[in-house]
Design an enzyme around this catalytic site. Structure first.
Site, PDB file in Angstrom:
ATOM      1  N   ASP A 165     -26.333-108.720 -24.028  1.00  0.00           N
ATOM      2  CA  ASP A 165     -27.656-108.930 -24.540  1.00  0.00           C
ATOM      3  C   ASP A 165     -28.090-108.449 -25.570  1.00  0.00           C
ATOM      4  OD1 ASP A 165     -30.331-109.038 -23.077  1.00  0.00           O
ATOM      5  OD2 ASP A 165     -30.435-108.015 -22.003  1.00  0.00           O
ATOM      6  N   ASP A 210     -36.123-114.064 -17.840  1.00  0.00           N
ATOM      7  CA  ASP A 210     -35.679-113.597 -17.199  1.00  0.00           C
ATOM      8  C   ASP A 210     -36.931-114.099 -16.178  1.00  0.00           C
ATOM      9  OD1 ASP A 210     -34.396-110.798 -18.249  1.00  0.00           O
ATOM     10  OD2 ASP A 210     -35.679-110.313 -19.265  1.00  0.00           O
TER      11      ASP A 210
HETATM   12  C1  GLA Z   1     -32.781-108.075 -20.417  1.00  0.00           C
HETATM   13  C2  GLA Z   1     -32.506-108.890 -19.937  1.00  0.00           C
HETATM   14  C3  GLA Z   1     -32.230-108.485 -17.994  1.00  0.00           C
HETATM   15  C4  GLA Z   1     -32.085-107.375 -18.562  1.00  0.00           C
HETATM   16  C5  GLA Z   1     -32.705-106.383 -19.023  1.00  0.00           C
HETATM   17  C6  GLA Z   1     -31.829-104.728 -19.250  1.00  0.00           C
HETATM   18  O1  GLA Z   1     -34.459-107.991 -20.907  1.00  0.00           O
HETATM   19  O2  GLA Z   1     -32.875-109.999 -19.948  1.00  0.00           O
HETATM   20  O3  GLA Z   1     -31.191-109.205 -17.396  1.00  0.00           O
HETATM   21  O4  GLA Z   1     -30.620-106.836 -18.901  1.00  0.00           O
HETATM   22  O5  GLA Z   1     -32.972-106.715 -20.288  1.00  0.00           O
HETATM   23  O6  GLA Z   1     -32.836-104.054 -20.294  1.00  0.00           O
END
Ligand code: GLA
Length: 724
Positions: free
Chosen positions: A470, A540
């Site tokens: 990430d 997301d």
């Molecule tokens: C980002 C990702 C999510 C999750 C969060 C965790 O927003 O897109 O899927 O992994 O971080 O903090």
């Protein structure tokens, strides 16, 4: 096939359906002659017919000639007043450039830039060397073509044979398209709405698509397409341009005085400055050019195949993808070993094969203000440590995946207490804190190595085969304590090289490590990351309605096998919309699928739907990996979405339709399918009927009456009535 036709000093690159022609003109400049549908030689005719001017030094009209000459590399301050492709500042401050042809070579295979993602194979590569006498700098322009593909890869090597110089712009490619009325298609967006499609007439002047965020970003994507005005999904010519790059970038189109259009791009040049000592070289990222004479649909399939055939790690291209349960939306930071085991149990019951433990398992991290950089297990939160979870997964026959955010550091972390200098910061400047965190200075190889050691220790100890990488904020301040004052303009590109070097170390040490890239949702969906990470978290936003826009846009230039899709909670956690469970399953089945919800809260009905979704997905998983994604109904232009996955041999297809606004008063409508074989008979499982490809593509199938956000799907196989 690449050929040099000596008689005309002409280069002919011919791919599957395209031809790209350049020539060295009478005065020694490299001129573009043609890029479009395939030609068949006729060089003499082409030379006579093309209105290519040959600017001569001393010509009274030289300025005009340079300014309209189709060029493979725009000069600076020397008669071409369009945007230059390369800017070199010499020690005396002079920046004038004029690149002339020096020599060329044609080799088999691909020639690739160092430290950057690149095509793994290629058929042939043409290198044309241009020389600028003012700065004593050579440019090596590379063109790689492929077997049976309409993609062409370009990049540039800049070699300084003179005194110390500074590159102020180093784009990867330049192409001057002839006079026409063009449309521009690009992908824009924001957090939760990545890669929205925008198409508009290309007006005079410069249109720039750019990210200055240190990544592709939610807001832009390193891709654009130039379309003839009447080109659509299925008909007409278009050219796609994409950078295989994950950092700040710039792509621009410039409609000049003759209605011609210069398209070029590469590393973002705002603030860019790269010091080149005598003898030093600079490599630009690779750019992918795709020509299509059959509309956007074909262009997208070319891009998708290009990534699968030449870029994605070969061991993963056809490997069955993990069917994931991710705990993020189920628990956020609030979990313990028991809760995770419960998730694993529920997953096993439903037929899910991989458990991905998301954010919050390391350091002291119970919210997003702390812990980043402390890549050791939080044993007080996870009783029995990670071992308890990985052992449990093993016992239950479930694979295990783990979340990391390697480029980040929390101020409230052990790492920051020991190494505050690891964070990007400029003395006297209060740093931006995106999501309460700072960014590590990845321009410094020591810091990259430090993070590699931490990640490698965890990956090796627990034999981890899947990580979610990430990156939850933009890169700001753009200053490194590691670089001298002369080199601060190198910051953003060096940061990206640092990211690539970490990815390279991880993938070479662990060749069976499957990486899913992610960035606050889908801000790192780019061709550079695809070289290391065969899959990318798309957004997301997993809402059953808005997803169709995001997936439609992403499919413009990326393979569906990379477009990671999860069925998530309802009401949706991002926009609180309520959509049917069936819809979320259908939309998520148009990509490598997974689940992102608390399975223990599912009703028995929902559980049986999950089982059905999984068995449906297993039927189409090979299409997700290897099939063509074919767009049928454009949600940006209507209240409907439809797409299909079709196997390359047209034996099998899967159609998903979603009604975005109830269609009760719309009269009877049909959905015409595409890419089937007209002369074959197909069995439609849902109808229990045999129908010819011809009928399915010309008459279509009836769209039933549907409520808002309701979907239907069809699973189609080539079969004759008399076959069993
Ligand atoms: C980002 C990702 C999510 C999750 C969060 C965790 O927003 O897109 O899927 O992994 O971080 O903090």
């Amino acid at each position: 096939m690449i050929r040099f036709i000596k008689e005309y000093s002409l280069f002919d690159i011919s791919g599957k359906d395209y031809t790209y022609i350049m020539k060295v003109n009478d005065c020694g400049y490299l001129q573009g002659v043609y890029y479009g549908a395939k030609l068949a030689g006729d060089y003499h005719f082409l030379m006579e017919q093309s209105n290519v001017k040959s600017p001569k030094l001393g010509d009274i009209n030289m300025d005009m000639a340079f300014d309209t000459m189709p060029s493979e590399c725009g000069f600076y301050l020397h008669g071409d007043f369009r945007e230059p492709t390369i800017i070199i500042e010499r020690k005396d401050g002079g920046k004038v450039s004029r690149f002339k042809y020096l020599e060329h070579s044609i080799v088999n295979g691909a020639t690739t830039p160092k430290g950057l993602p690149h095509v793994r194979i290629g058929k042939q590569t043409l290198m044309i060397c241009l020389y600028d006498e003012f700065s004593n700098v050579k440019l090596h322009l590379y063109y790689t073509c492929f077997d049976n593909s309409n993609a062409l890869v370009r990049w540039t090597e800049i070699v300084n044979e003179g005194e110390t110089a500074y590159l102020k712009r180093a784009y990867s490619f330049c192409l001057d398209l002839p006079k026409n009325e063009y449309n521009l298609l690009n992908l824009y967006g924001n957090y939760n709405h990545e890669r929205m499609v925008e198409e508009k007439p290309l007006g005079h002047g410069i249109t720039k698509i750019q990210s200055l965020r240190g990544k592709a970003s939610h807001q832009t994507n390193p891709f654009l397409a130039i379309l003839n005005k009447d080109t659509n999904e299925d008909f007409g010519e278009c050219y796609g341009f994409q950078l295989m790059y994950s950092g700040s970038f710039s792509l621009s189109c410039e409609v000049g005085q003759n209605e011609d259009c210069r398209v070029q791009g590469g590393i973002a040049d705002l603030g860019f400055s790269w010091k080149l000592e005598n003898g030093e070289k600079f490599h630009t990222p690779q750019a992918v050019l795709v020509y299509s004479k059959n509309g956007l649909g074909d262009m997208s399939i070319t891009f998708a195949d290009f990534y699968k055939d030449y870029v994605i790690l070969p061991q993963f291209v056809k490997a069955k993808r993990p069917l994931v349960i991710n705990n993020w939306e189920a628990t956020y930071f609030d979990f313990n070993t028991e809760k995770l085991k419960q998730i694993v149990d529920d997953a096993v019951e439903l037929g899910i094969d991989t458990f991905v433990l998301d954010d919050g398992w390391f350091g002291v991290r119970n919210d997003d203000t702390s812990g980043l950089g402390d890549w050791f297990v939080n044993e007080s939160k996870l009783q029995g440590g990670l071992k308890a979870i990985t052992d449990y997964c093993k016992e239950k026959g479930v694979s295990f995946g783990l979340w990391f955010e390697p480029e980040m550091i929390s101020e409230n972390s052990e790492l920051f207490r020991i190494h505050p200098e690891f964070a990007i910061c400029k003395k006297g400047v209060e740093p931006c804190r995106g999501r309460n965190q700072l960014v590590l200075d990845f321009t410094n190889p020591k810091i990259v190595n430090h993070i590699f050691d931490l990640l490698d220790a965890i990956i090796s100890k627990y034999n981890i085969k899947y990580i979610k990488w990430d990156m939850n904020r933009d890169v700001t301040e753009g200053y490194s304590q590691y670089l001298d004052s002369d080199s601060q303009g190198e910051f953003y590109h060096r940061y990206t090289l640092g990211v690539y070097s970490l990815a390279e170390k991880l993938t070479s040490k662990h060749p069976d490590l499957f990486i899913e890239s992610c960035s606050g949702g889908g801000a790192r969906f780019d061709g550079g990351m695809l070289y290391y990470a065969p899959q990318s978290w798309t957004s997301d936003n997993t809402d059953g309605r808005e997803r169709v826009f995001i997936q439609w846009g992403t499919s413009m230039c990326y393979p569906v096998s990379a477009i990671s899709c999860h069925v998530s909670e309802c009401p949706n956690h991002q926009n609180f919309r309520i959509t049917p469970f069936k819809t979320r399953g259908h939309i998520a089945s148009l990509g490598p699928t997974g689940y992102e919800l608390d399975l223990s809260k599912l009703t028995e009905d929902e559980k049986s739907m999950v089982k059905k979704q999984i068995s449906n997905y297993k039927n189409v998983a090979d299409l997700v990996l290897e099939g063509d994604f074919v767009r049928l109904k454009n949600p940006f232009k209507s209240e409907e979405f439809a797409a299909m996955l079709v196997s390359k041999n047209k034996e099998k297809a899967y159609v998903v339709y979603e009604c975005l606004k109830n269609n009760f008063f719309d009269g009877e409508r049909r959905l015409r399918l595409k890419h089937l074989n007209e002369d074959c008979e197909y069995y439609i499982h849902e109808y229990g009927q045999f129908v010819s490809g011809r009928t399915l593509m010309n008459y279509g199938v009836k769209i039933p009456r549907l409520e808002d956000f309701e979907t239907f799907s069809l699973f189609i196989e080539r079969r004759n009535k008399n076959e069993n």
